[in-house]
Every structure is written in C-alpha cells, then in structure tokens.
Design a protein around this motif. Structure first.
Motif, mmCIF file in Angstrom:
data_model
loop_
_atom_site.group_PDB
_atom_site.id
_atom_site.type_symbol
_atom_site.label_atom_id
_atom_site.label_comp_id
_atom_site.label_asym_id
_atom_site.label_seq_id
_atom_site.Cartn_x
_atom_site.Cartn_y
_atom_site.Cartn_z
ATOM 1 N N MET A 1 67.293 38.124 -8.477
ATOM 2 C CA MET A 1 66.128 38.542 -9.244
ATOM 3 C C MET A 1 66.137 37.932 -10.654
ATOM 4 N N ARG A 2 67.227 37.269 -11.023
ATOM 5 C CA ARG A 2 67.289 36.674 -12.358
ATOM 6 C C ARG A 2 66.238 35.585 -12.556
ATOM 7 N N ASN A 3 65.895 34.887 -11.480
ATOM 8 C CA ASN A 3 64.944 33.788 -11.588
ATOM 9 C C ASN A 3 63.490 34.235 -11.544
ATOM 10 N N TYR A 4 63.257 35.532 -11.386
ATOM 11 C CA TYR A 4 61.899 36.033 -11.259
ATOM 12 C C TYR A 4 61.437 36.688 -12.551
ATOM 13 N N GLY A 5 60.167 36.561 -12.806
ATOM 14 C CA GLY A 5 59.577 37.210 -13.958
ATOM 15 C C GLY A 5 58.173 37.679 -13.636
ATOM 16 N N LEU A 6 57.743 38.714 -14.349
ATOM 17 C CA LEU A 6 56.376 39.201 -14.181
ATOM 18 C C LEU A 6 55.474 38.373 -15.080
ATOM 19 N N GLN A 7 54.544 37.705 -14.449
ATOM 20 C CA GLN A 7 53.618 36.836 -15.170
ATOM 21 C C GLN A 7 52.424 36.577 -14.261
ATOM 22 N N PHE A 8 51.248 36.540 -14.823
ATOM 23 C CA PHE A 8 50.052 36.281 -14.035
ATOM 24 C C PHE A 8 50.092 34.859 -13.505
ATOM 25 N N SER A 9 49.803 34.714 -12.206
ATOM 26 C CA SER A 9 49.765 33.397 -11.578
ATOM 27 C C SER A 9 48.339 33.100 -11.136
ATOM 28 N N LEU A 10 47.696 32.188 -11.836
ATOM 29 C CA LEU A 10 46.356 31.775 -11.445
ATOM 30 C C LEU A 10 46.399 31.112 -10.069
ATOM 31 N N THR A 11 47.460 30.372 -9.799
ATOM 32 C CA THR A 11 47.632 29.744 -8.482
ATOM 33 C C THR A 11 47.688 30.808 -7.398
ATOM 34 N N GLY A 12 48.495 31.847 -7.616
ATOM 35 C CA GLY A 12 48.589 32.939 -6.651
ATOM 36 C C GLY A 12 47.254 33.620 -6.431
ATOM 37 N N LEU A 13 46.504 33.843 -7.511
ATOM 38 C CA LEU A 13 45.193 34.483 -7.391
ATOM 39 C C LEU A 13 44.223 33.595 -6.619
ATOM 40 N N LEU A 14 44.210 32.311 -6.915
ATOM 41 C CA LEU A 14 43.311 31.397 -6.207
ATOM 42 C C LEU A 14 43.673 31.298 -4.727
ATOM 43 N N LEU A 15 44.963 31.260 -4.426
ATOM 44 C CA LEU A 15 45.386 31.193 -3.022
ATOM 45 C C LEU A 15 45.023 32.478 -2.284
ATOM 46 N N TYR A 16 45.107 33.611 -2.968
ATOM 47 C CA TYR A 16 44.670 34.865 -2.362
ATOM 48 C C TYR A 16 43.152 34.855 -2.143
ATOM 49 N N ALA A 17 42.413 34.376 -3.132
ATOM 50 C CA ALA A 17 40.951 34.343 -3.029
ATOM 51 C C ALA A 17 40.496 33.476 -1.857
ATOM 52 N N LEU A 18 41.216 32.399 -1.584
ATOM 53 C CA LEU A 18 40.867 31.552 -0.439
ATOM 54 C C LEU A 18 40.962 32.324 0.870
ATOM 55 N N GLN A 19 41.969 33.173 0.979
ATOM 56 C CA GLN A 19 42.121 33.982 2.190
ATOM 57 C C GLN A 19 41.068 35.078 2.243
ATOM 58 N N LEU A 20 40.673 35.576 1.102
ATOM 59 C CA LEU A 20 39.737 36.694 1.020
ATOM 60 C C LEU A 20 38.284 36.283 1.296
ATOM 61 N N LEU A 21 37.967 35.023 1.146
ATOM 62 C CA LEU A 21 36.590 34.545 1.270
ATOM 63 C C LEU A 21 35.884 35.003 2.553
ATOM 64 N N PRO A 22 36.468 34.849 3.754
ATOM 65 C CA PRO A 22 35.771 35.327 4.956
ATOM 66 C C PRO A 22 35.513 36.843 4.945
ATOM 67 N N ASN A 23 36.422 37.596 4.334
ATOM 68 C CA ASN A 23 36.246 39.046 4.268
ATOM 69 C C ASN A 23 35.083 39.426 3.353
ATOM 70 N N ILE A 24 34.904 38.671 2.285
ATOM 71 C CA ILE A 24 33.777 38.928 1.381
ATOM 72 C C ILE A 24 32.466 38.635 2.105
ATOM 73 N N ILE A 25 32.422 37.515 2.801
ATOM 74 C CA ILE A 25 31.223 37.168 3.577
ATOM 75 C C ILE A 25 30.956 38.240 4.627
ATOM 76 N N TRP A 26 32.015 38.708 5.308
ATOM 77 C CA TRP A 26 31.901 39.737 6.342
ATOM 78 C C TRP A 26 31.304 41.026 5.775
ATOM 79 N N MET A 27 31.703 41.384 4.551
ATOM 80 C CA MET A 27 31.172 42.606 3.940
ATOM 81 C C MET A 27 29.713 42.433 3.520
ATOM 82 N N LEU A 28 29.364 41.255 3.025
ATOM 83 C CA LEU A 28 28.005 41.016 2.535
ATOM 84 C C LEU A 28 27.013 40.733 3.654
ATOM 85 N N VAL A 29 27.478 39.972 4.673
ATOM 86 C CA VAL A 29 26.608 39.585 5.783
ATOM 87 C C VAL A 29 27.377 39.806 7.085
#
Length: 150
Positions: A1-29
């Motif tokens: 755990m020494r190599n880990y830190g709490l920090q916002f990852s824009l890359t992580g958020l964007l990669l999550y958003a890519l997976q979430l895209l079909p679910n957003i479409i599914w909810m809207l349409v």
C-alpha cells in the motif's frame, strides 16, 4: 500500500464513463423489449454485495492511484478495449431485440467486470482487482439466476 495514494484520476473517471455510456442511453431511451429492468436478485444480500462492490470498484478506479514506477502494459488496455467493444456490440444487439440469455450473460453481464479488471491491471491498481472480482461474480450470478431458468 506504500505505492498507493488517494488522488483524483481523470483517466479513471473517463474510463468509467466509457463503460457507463450504454447505461445512460438505456435510462434515457429504453429499448422496446427491455427485459433488463428486472435484473436484480430475489436475494437482497446478493443485490447489496453487487452494488457495494460495484461502487467500490468505481471509487477505487477514480481515486486510488498507484504511484509506483514502471510502464503500463498496452496488452491490458487493449484487452480492456476489446471487452468494452464487445459490451457496446452486445447493447446494439439488445436494442435490436436480441434478448437471448447468452447475450445477457456473456455480453452485458460479463463484459463490464472484465473491462474494469483489465483497466485496473493497466492502471496498476491491484487493490481494485478484489472488489472488481466480487462485483463480477455477483453481477454474473444474478444475471444467470434471472435468465437461465428452465
């Protein structure tokens, strides 16, 4: 755990958003034959485990950073992209009326955990792999219980 830190990852958020895209479409349409609306378990404990470890997976992907040295393996991100592409293709089939159990299980239930798992490997976020595996197992189990009935 020494190599880990709490920090916002824009890359992580964007990669999550890519997976979430079909679910957003599914909810809207929603599609005409929307059998996935009932994809939850009759066992509340399984729903809680799936939800808890799914959220934990996303949180760890977005805020836990491995600060260790070394290059990320392109092999892992290529596999992640492959699983994401299969997930998108599965949604296209779903929207075109294909609701076969194999599609729901292999395409829509299996692909997100595999995508997250390989994103975690690519990000060298090995802590993410355990909750991701638990999320994946329960997500697939619930889908199998709902769509593999005789």
């Amino acid at each position: 755990m020494r190599n880990y830190g709490l920090q916002f990852s824009l890359t992580g958020l964007l990669l999550y958003a890519l997976q979430l895209l079909p679910n957003i479409i599914w909810m809207l349409v929603p599609p005409t034959n929307n059998v996935l609306t009932g994809n939850s378990s009759a066992y509340k404990t399984l729903n809680i485990i799936e939800g808890l470890f799914g959220v934990l997976t996303v949180i760890l992907m977005v805020v836990l950073i491995n600060k260790g040295e070394g290059n990320n393996s392109n092999f892992y991100i290529r596999l992640a992209v492959l699983f994401l592409a299969a997930y998108y293709i599965s949604w296209v089939f779903y929207y075109n009326g294909v609701v076969a159990p194999w599609l729901l299980i292999l395409g829509i239930a299996c692909m997100p955990p595999l995508y997250f798992f390989f994103v975690g490997l690519w990000m060298k976020n090995y802590v993410l792999l355990v909750p991701c595996a638990i999320f994946g197992i329960t997500h697939i189990l619930i889908t199998c219980m709902n769509y593999l009935r005789p």
